[in-house]
Design a protein around this motif. Structure first.
Motif, PDB file in Angstrom:
ATOM      1  N   TYR A   1       0.832  -1.204   0.000  1.00 15.94           N
ATOM      2  CA  TYR A   1       0.000   0.000   0.000  1.00 15.94           C
ATOM      3  C   TYR A   1       0.868   1.257   0.000  1.00 15.94           C
ATOM      4  O   TYR A   1       0.627   2.187  -0.776  1.00 15.94           O
ATOM      5  CB  TYR A   1      -0.938  -0.004   1.211  1.00 15.94           C
ATOM      6  N   LEU A   2       1.871   1.298   0.857  1.00 14.40           N
ATOM      7  CA  LEU A   2       2.734   2.480   0.934  1.00 14.40           C
ATOM      8  C   LEU A   2       3.510   2.692  -0.360  1.00 14.40           C
ATOM      9  O   LEU A   2       3.669   3.827  -0.824  1.00 14.40           O
ATOM     10  CB  LEU A   2       3.688   2.363   2.127  1.00 14.40           C
ATOM     11  N   ASP A   3       3.998   1.610  -0.958  1.00 16.05           N
ATOM     12  CA  ASP A   3       4.707   1.721  -2.244  1.00 16.05           C
ATOM     13  C   ASP A   3       3.783   2.244  -3.341  1.00 16.05           C
ATOM     14  O   ASP A   3       4.159   3.105  -4.136  1.00 16.05           O
ATOM     15  CB  ASP A   3       5.283   0.369  -2.666  1.00 16.05           C
ATOM     16  N   GLN A   4       2.562   1.722  -3.382  1.00 15.34           N
ATOM     17  CA  GLN A   4       1.607   2.164  -4.403  1.00 15.34           C
ATOM     18  C   GLN A   4       1.242   3.632  -4.231  1.00 15.34           C
ATOM     19  O   GLN A   4       1.190   4.383  -5.206  1.00 15.34           O
ATOM     20  CB  GLN A   4       0.336   1.312  -4.356  1.00 15.34           C
ATOM     21  N   THR A   5       1.011   4.055  -2.990  1.00 12.69           N
ATOM     22  CA  THR A   5       0.648   5.460  -2.792  1.00 12.69           C
ATOM     23  C   THR A   5       1.822   6.369  -3.102  1.00 12.69           C
ATOM     24  O   THR A   5       1.619   7.461  -3.630  1.00 12.69           O
ATOM     25  CB  THR A   5       0.143   5.749  -1.359  1.00 12.69           C
ATOM     26  N   ALA A   6       3.039   5.936  -2.829  1.00 16.08           N
ATOM     27  CA  ALA A   6       4.217   6.744  -3.182  1.00 16.08           C
ATOM     28  C   ALA A   6       4.319   6.892  -4.697  1.00 16.08           C
ATOM     29  O   ALA A   6       4.612   7.981  -5.208  1.00 16.08           O
ATOM     30  CB  ALA A   6       5.483   6.107  -2.609  1.00 16.08           C
TER      31      ALA A   6
ATOM     32  N   ILE B   1       1.846   6.685  -6.878  1.00 14.77           N
ATOM     33  CA  ILE B   1       0.740   7.544  -7.323  1.00 14.77           C
ATOM     34  C   ILE B   1       1.083   9.007  -7.073  1.00 14.77           C
ATOM     35  O   ILE B   1       0.888   9.865  -7.949  1.00 14.77           O
ATOM     36  CB  ILE B   1      -0.577   7.143  -6.622  1.00 14.77           C
ATOM     37  N   ARG B   2       1.600   9.310  -5.881  1.00 13.21           N
ATOM     38  CA  ARG B   2       1.968  10.695  -5.573  1.00 13.21           C
ATOM     39  C   ARG B   2       3.046  11.212  -6.519  1.00 13.21           C
ATOM     40  O   ARG B   2       2.997  12.359  -6.966  1.00 13.21           O
ATOM     41  CB  ARG B   2       2.429  10.806  -4.128  1.00 13.21           C
ATOM     42  N   GLU B   3       4.038  10.382  -6.815  1.00 12.63           N
ATOM     43  CA  GLU B   3       5.095  10.798  -7.742  1.00 12.63           C
ATOM     44  C   GLU B   3       4.532  10.999  -9.143  1.00 12.63           C
ATOM     45  O   GLU B   3       4.909  11.945  -9.837  1.00 12.63           O
ATOM     46  CB  GLU B   3       6.229   9.773  -7.764  1.00 12.63           C
ATOM     47  N   SER B   4       3.617  10.141  -9.561  1.00 11.89           N
ATOM     48  CA  SER B   4       2.990  10.304 -10.883  1.00 11.89           C
ATOM     49  C   SER B   4       2.216  11.610 -10.967  1.00 11.89           C
ATOM     50  O   SER B   4       2.280  12.321 -11.971  1.00 11.89           O
ATOM     51  CB  SER B   4       2.049   9.124 -11.172  1.00 11.89           C
ATOM     52  N   ILE B   5       1.482  11.939  -9.917  1.00 14.20           N
ATOM     53  CA  ILE B   5       0.729  13.192  -9.887  1.00 14.20           C
ATOM     54  C   ILE B   5       1.696  14.376  -9.941  1.00 14.20           C
ATOM     55  O   ILE B   5       1.469  15.345 -10.668  1.00 14.20           O
ATOM     56  CB  ILE B   5      -0.190  13.249  -8.652  1.00 14.20           C
ATOM     57  N   ALA B   6       2.795  14.285  -9.189  1.00 15.25           N
ATOM     58  CA  ALA B   6       3.792  15.364  -9.198  1.00 15.25           C
ATOM     59  C   ALA B   6       4.397  15.534 -10.590  1.00 15.25           C
ATOM     60  O   ALA B   6       4.625  16.659 -11.054  1.00 15.25           O
ATOM     61  CB  ALA B   6       4.884  15.080  -8.169  1.00 15.25           C
ATOM     62  N   GLN B   7       4.660  14.430 -11.288  1.00 14.16           N
ATOM     63  CA  GLN B   7       5.192  14.506 -12.652  1.00 14.16           C
ATOM     64  C   GLN B   7       4.201  15.201 -13.576  1.00 14.16           C
ATOM     65  O   GLN B   7       4.595  16.032 -14.401  1.00 14.16           O
ATOM     66  CB  GLN B   7       5.521  13.107 -13.183  1.00 14.16           C
TER      67      GLN B   7
ATOM     68  N   GLU C   1       1.917  17.347 -12.709  1.00 14.36           N
ATOM     69  CA  GLU C   1       1.873  18.756 -12.330  1.00 14.36           C
ATOM     70  C   GLU C   1       3.085  19.529 -12.840  1.00 14.36           C
ATOM     71  O   GLU C   1       3.003  20.723 -13.085  1.00 14.36           O
ATOM     72  CB  GLU C   1       1.737  18.886 -10.807  1.00 14.36           C
ATOM     73  N   ARG C   2       4.218  18.838 -13.016  1.00 17.21           N
ATOM     74  CA  ARG C   2       5.420  19.482 -13.570  1.00 17.21           C
ATOM     75  C   ARG C   2       5.397  19.500 -15.099  1.00 17.21           C
ATOM     76  O   ARG C   2       6.346  19.931 -15.731  1.00 17.21           O
ATOM     77  CB  ARG C   2       6.675  18.747 -13.086  1.00 17.21           C
ATOM     78  N   GLY C   3       4.336  18.963 -15.690  1.00 14.09           N
ATOM     79  CA  GLY C   3       4.230  18.936 -17.145  1.00 14.09           C
ATOM     80  C   GLY C   3       5.009  17.819 -17.795  1.00 14.09           C
ATOM     81  O   GLY C   3       5.337  17.887 -18.981  1.00 14.09           O
ATOM     82  N   GLU C   4       5.318  16.787 -17.065  1.00 17.26           N
ATOM     83  CA  GLU C   4       6.122  15.678 -17.589  1.00 17.26           C
ATOM     84  C   GLU C   4       5.274  14.531 -18.132  1.00 17.26           C
ATOM     85  O   GLU C   4       5.780  13.458 -18.406  1.00 17.26           O
ATOM     86  CB  GLU C   4       7.046  15.149 -16.481  1.00 17.26           C
ATOM     87  N   GLY C   5       3.991  14.759 -18.312  1.00 16.30           N
ATOM     88  CA  GLY C   5       3.115  13.708 -18.817  1.00 16.30           C
ATOM     89  C   GLY C   5       3.210  13.563 -20.328  1.00 16.30           C
ATOM     90  O   GLY C   5       3.875  14.341 -21.023  1.00 16.30           O
ATOM     91  N   ILE C   6       2.559  12.553 -20.844  1.00 17.11           N
ATOM     92  CA  ILE C   6       2.509  12.305 -22.287  1.00 17.11           C
ATOM     93  C   ILE C   6       1.184  12.838 -22.801  1.00 17.11           C
ATOM     94  O   ILE C   6       0.124  12.459 -22.297  1.00 17.11           O
ATOM     95  CB  ILE C   6       2.625  10.791 -22.592  1.00 17.11           C
TER      96      ILE C   6
END
Length: 107
Positions: free
Chosen positions: A65-70, A72-78, A80-85
């Motif tokens: 659970y902790l690994d998955q939430t980490a 997810i949070r990093e994906s959201i941060a990416q 927000e930084r405009g690093e998405g596809i």
């Protein structure tokens, strides 16, 4: 928080890596968690079926659970930084994937 009742048997004292005697010897903290009956019963059943301890199953579940939430949070941060596809580049790849074709993911 739910209004579920707890039985005494639903409270497990478990160190997530070692038994409580070993935990005291090595000064490893012991955590107490209260589980609703339905989760307690499921946990006991899986522990019995897999010959694993309740503590090791709890450790694995919490770590997952902790690994998955980490992640997810990093994906959201990416994002927000405009690093998405952009979707325009992602859509053909997704369509191919759904059609059973495995292509490298777009960058």
């Amino acid at each position: 928080m739910s209004n579920r009742s707890f039985r005494h048997e639903s409270v497990f004292i478990c160190n997530l890596r070692f038994g409580s005697v070993v935990a005291r010897f090595f000064s490893i903290p012991v955590k107490t968690i209260a589980l609703p009956d339905h989760l307690s019963e499921r946990l006991e059943k899986v522990a019995s079926e897999t010959s694993q301890s309740i503590a090791s199953l709890a450790e694995e579940a919490i770590e997952t659970y902790l690994d998955q939430t980490a992640r997810i949070r990093e994906s959201i941060a990416q994002l927000e930084r405009g690093e998405g596809i952009p979707y325009e580049r992602l859509r053909p790849w997704l369509q191919n994937l759904m059609a059973g074709q495995r292509n490298p993911s777009p960058k």
